[in-house]
Structure formats: C-alpha cells, structure tokens
Scaffold this motif. Structure first.
Motif, short mmCIF file in Angstrom:
data_model
loop_
_atom_site.label_atom_id
_atom_site.label_comp_id
_atom_site.label_asym_id
_atom_site.label_seq_id
_atom_site.Cartn_x
_atom_site.Cartn_y
_atom_site.Cartn_z
N GLN A 25 0.81 -1.21 0.00
CA GLN A 25 0.00 0.00 0.00
C GLN A 25 0.85 1.26 0.00
O GLN A 25 0.55 2.22 -0.74
CB GLN A 25 -0.91 0.00 1.22
N ASP A 26 1.89 1.30 0.81
CA ASP A 26 2.72 2.51 0.88
C ASP A 26 3.37 2.81 -0.46
O ASP A 26 3.51 3.98 -0.85
CB ASP A 26 3.80 2.35 1.95
N ILE A 43 0.63 4.33 -2.69
CA ILE A 43 0.28 5.69 -2.27
C ILE A 43 1.38 6.68 -2.64
O ILE A 43 1.11 7.79 -3.11
CB ILE A 43 -0.03 5.73 -0.77
N THR A 50 -5.13 6.67 1.51
CA THR A 50 -5.23 5.47 2.32
C THR A 50 -6.69 5.06 2.51
O THR A 50 -7.05 3.88 2.41
CB THR A 50 -4.56 5.69 3.68
N ARG A 51 -7.54 6.04 2.80
CA ARG A 51 -8.97 5.75 2.97
C ARG A 51 -9.58 5.24 1.67
O ARG A 51 -10.40 4.31 1.66
CB ARG A 51 -9.72 6.99 3.45
#
Length: 388
Positions: free
Chosen positions: A354-355, A358, A380-381
C-alpha cells in the motif's frame, strides 16, 4: 441513441478530422492520403493483430496497394522499451506515418512512437509536468491515423499517452499537442466482437473520464459540456452494448462518448486516475478495470467536497433521489450489473504494498485536480474502501 436510418455517416472536425460510421475502415487509404502519407507503420497490440478487426484493416491496405509495415509488440500498459522498438521499426522501414489501431494501450504506444521518431531527448523528458512539453522538437511531425477498437480511453482524440517507465516503476503521462492524431476513424463495426468483460471495463473507463472531469473544481465550462453529454450517452448505451454486443447503435454511441470524454479530461481528472496509474505500475493490471473498480469508492470519499456537482449531475441524469448519494448508488448498481468486481483484493492487490502505491499516486499529475485535497490520509482511505 443514434438513428442509423437518418444519420448513417458523418465527418466531423474536432480539430482531429473524424470519419464516423459503420464500415468506414474502408476509407483508411483515403485517410492516409489526406495526411500526405503513402507508407505507414501499422501499430497494434500482440493480442489483436491476428483477430478479425486488425486483419480487416490490413486487408483494406493490401487491397488498395498501400505498402505498410507491421509492429505488434505492444502489450497492456505499454512501456518505454516498446516505444523504442516501434521507433526502430518505423525508421528501418522508411515509413512516413503511423496507423494507431486497437485499444488504449495500442493507441497510446502508437502515438508515442510517432512523437519519438523526431526526438533526440528520452521520452521521459516529456512527462506532463510544468512546461516539459516545450522540450519537444515539433519540426516535421509524423502524422497519425487512429482507429479505436474499444470505447474506453478515447486516446484517438487525445494529446497524450500513458507509458510505463519500468526502471522507475511508474507510469508517466507523455504530452504534447502534436500527439493528437490527424484523422480518427470511428467505425462501430470494429468493436462488435469485443468481449462483454472488456466492453464493460473500457466503457467504465470512459465514464470515469467524464465523471472525474465533471466534478473536479477546475474551471472549464466547455469540458463540462462534453463530459455531461458523454455521461448521458454512456448511461444509456453501456448497458445495452454489454447486454448485446451486436447492438451497433449502442456501440456507436459508446465510441462517440468515449472520444468526447477524452477531450473533456483536459480539465483535469482526480484520485481514481492517480491511484489507477499507481496500481497499474505496481501490479501491471488493466487500466480500465482498475478505474471501474475504484470509481464508486473514490467518488464516495470525495462526496463532501464534490456534493454540489454530484447533486447537479444526479438531477441532470434524472437519477433516483436526485442527490449526490444517487450518483454513488448509480455507479455501484452499474458496476454490479456489468459484472465488474466490487474490490481490488481479487486482483491480487495486497496491503503490504500500500505505501508503494500511495507514494506513486501522490506524485501523479492527476492527483492535483481531485475535489478533496489528495494527501496520504485520503489515498489510504480510498484504497481501504476499494479493497473490498
């Protein structure tokens, strides 16, 4: 819907010259002649080259005695290496034009090939950031005839290409006005055989272009008009094209709407595209499918910052409830009706990366036009909601 009994064929100036109508692929040699070309490089993707639409177009060239070269080393999410190989093929064959044939990946790669034939700088120097576009050598540009076989990206009417830099591990938007094709042939017959799943995901890509454009806070009333008309057409035509792939009127409407949405997106896009570009680079997943999955989730996260525009859209499209939430409900219902997955997890997207996603999304030029300030917390949301 278009009534083919009263409006069979049309020629439009956009400023790209558009030859619209069923069977107009037969005019491919004439389109080349309009651009002063006689020895084109036909650029398409590896999966399409052996199928009926491409073979039909190549047959038109052969029957007309037009010499051509064939480059089909394009895959989904085209890379800089593929563009370099296309440029080498163009130069080796002494070609004087490019025929961009296929879906968004093939069209983007072909337009990038045409651009890079005349350049000495690397393609990454022309990323759509700041005034990078002014670095392009505009002397003697290579003309392009674009022929879409999907109704999704609208790249046949666009001034940019999405190309993956595999070394940097990210997608880049390559932009210059001379990348706009000189002629586009919109022949709905070429899209009839597109499988239902691809019809759905590419159609949702076009819808995403129009919707993100319409709700971005940037000011561009002309783009708003194009986006709104595209949304009206897609609302009616996309379910029909998916239900009956042979519905030529629905196919035609989707081609027109896709092109309009592409022209409109010069106003700006948003979080859907910022995230889909990042996910596509990290996971090598289809752009249209990613947009289709992300669109309801990202729009829901943007709802408070885009409420006036979403409410206006709900009213203009006469959606049940006629409120901002009605647009979310419509997108979710359409997604389910078309058989598009509700989340990313089934595509192999994992929280552990995920990081990485993003970080790429935050750098994407599309992020700046998102209705809500696009920061790491919002991204993130959005991703968490879209995981499913």
């Amino acid at each position: 819907m278009l009534d083919f009994s009263t409006r069979p064929d049309r020629n439009w100036s956009w400023p790209t010259a558009i030859r619209f109508g069923a069977g107009r692929i037969a005019e491919l040699p004439a389109a080349l002649a309009d651009l002063g070309a006689s020895n084109p490089l036909f650029v398409t993707d590896a999966a399409l080259v052996s199928l009926e639409p491409a073979q039909r177009a190549l047959g038109v060239l052969r029957d007309a005695g037009v010499p051509f070269g064939l480059f089909s080393e394009v895959h989904p999410n085209p890379t800089g290496a593929a563009v370099d190989a296309g440029v080498a093929a163009f130069r080796a064959g002494g070609h004087d034009a490019v025929i961009a044939f296929g879906g968004g990946s093939a069209l983007d790669a072909a337009k990038a090939v045409a651009l890079m034939v005349r350049q000495t700088r690397p393609i990454w120097d022309f990323e759509d950031v700041g005034d990078n576009w002014t670095r392009v050598d505009t002397a003697d540009p290579v003309p392009v005839v674009a022929v879409p076989t999907t109704a999704g990206t609208g790249s046949e009417l666009g001034r940019s290409s999405i190309i993956t830099d595999t070394e940097a591990g990210r997608k880049m938007i390559i932009f210059h006005p001379i990348m706009m094709p000189g002629v586009a042939i919109l022949d709905p017959e070429l899209t009839v055989g597109l499988p239902q799943g691809l019809t759905a995901s590419t159609g949702m890509d076009a819808l995403c272009h129009a919707l993100e454009t319409f709700i971005t806070p940037n000011f561009h009333p002309m783009a708003d008009g194009l986006a709104l008309q595209a949304l009206r057409m897609i609302k009616e035509a996309l379910p029909r094209a998916c239900e009956n792939g042979g519905d030529l009127e629905a196919r035609a409407d989707m081609l027109v709407a896709s092109g309009m949405a592409c022209v409109a997106l010069q106003k700006g896009l948003g979080g859907v595209h910022a995230l889909s570009h990042a996910l596509g680079a990290v996971y090598d997943l289809p752009h249209g499918l990613l947009n289709a999955i992300l669109l309801p989730h990202v729009t829901a996260e943007n709802i408070e910052h885009a409420r006036p525009r979403l409410t206006e859209l709900a009213q203009l499209l006469d959606l049940p409830g006629r409120q901002a939430e009605s647009v979310i409900a419509w997108l979710e219902g359409l997604r389910d009706q078309l058989g598009i997955p509700s989340g990313l997890a089934g595509l192999g997207v994992v929280a552990e990366r995920q990081d990485e996603v993003i970080a790429l999304a935050l750098k994407d030029p599309c992020a700046a036009a998102n209705p809500a300030p696009f920061d790491a917390a919002l991204a993130t949301r959005m991703l968490a909601r879209a995981m499913g």
